[in-house]
Design an enzyme around this catalytic site. Structure first.
Site, PDB file in Angstrom:
ATOM      1  CB  ALA A  81      -0.923   0.000   1.218  1.00  0.00           C
ATOM      2  CG  ASP A  82       3.145   4.723  -1.287  1.00  0.00           C
ATOM      3  OD1 ASP A  82       4.074   4.428  -0.506  1.00  0.00           O
ATOM      4  OD2 ASP A  82       3.024   5.854  -1.791  1.00  0.00           O
TER       5      ASP A  82
END
Length: 205
Positions: A81-82
């Site tokens: 995730a980012d």
């Protein structure tokens, strides 16, 4: 192991983010953290040089993190995730100091920005699913005295999120209105991730 989880081993989170870990655990998923060994700033610089927009950067970084961890954990499902933040097309990153955080918040003050939360699910280096959620956040006008008090109260926590806020805590005081998913603001578009895990047979449906 959760009765809803169908994999023989826990989900792997390619991050050291405590809030992402809590989101997944609270949703009933067995999860282990294995932070990616990735130079994120170098990847961001390359993507920006190639003309990627903030949404694409968030998605690409999520994929890169998951692939990096997956390469060392054969057979395991890995979620990466980012987040990226965009104000009038300019991409923000995590502030490196309290002064940098203050400067960012002053620029967001009284304006609406976009937050992009990317996620990807990978196994053995193969991307099984990826997606990016967009949230619009309207920051209320922030006075100098309030910002000083906020940064003092937030402490180092203000440096752990893009834009210099932690929406799940005291950072909620910064905003007038949000349009989008709460979990995406925190750093993980949970509902699409859960739907993808169900479609992959990793979660009971």
């Amino acid at each position: 192991m959760s009765a809803l989880w169908r994999e023989p081993a826990p989900l792997v989170l390619a991050s050291k983010s405590a809030i992402r870990m809590a989101i997944l655990k609270d949703a009933g998923l067995p999860v282990q953290a294995r932070p990616a060994e990735l130079d994120e700033r170098a990847v961001e610089a390359q993507l920006s040089g190639d003309g990627a927009n903030p949404a694409n950067v968030a998605g690409a970084l999520a994929v890169a993190k998951a692939i990096d961890v997956s390469s060392r954990l054969a057979g395991r499902l890995v979620v990466g995730a980012d987040q990226t933040l965009s104000l009038d097309g300019e991409r923000f990153t995590k502030p490196v100091s309290r002064d940098a955080g203050r400067s960012q918040l002053l620029r967001l003050s009284g304006r609406t920005h976009a937050l992009f939360s990317g996620a990807a699910i990978v196994r053995d280096g193969h991307v099984l699913w990826s997606g990016v959620a967009e949230v619009r956040l309207a920051t209320r006008p922030l006075g100098e005295d309030f910002l000083d008090a906020y940064l003092e109260a937030a402490g180092e926590g203000a440096l752990t999120s893009v834009g210099g806020y932690q929406f799940e805590g005291i950072g909620a005081q910064l905003f007038e209105r949000v349009e989008g998913d709460y979990f995406a603001i925190l750093g993980l578009p949970l509902l699409p991730v859960l739907a993808a895990l169900r479609s992959l047979g990793a979660l009971a449906s």
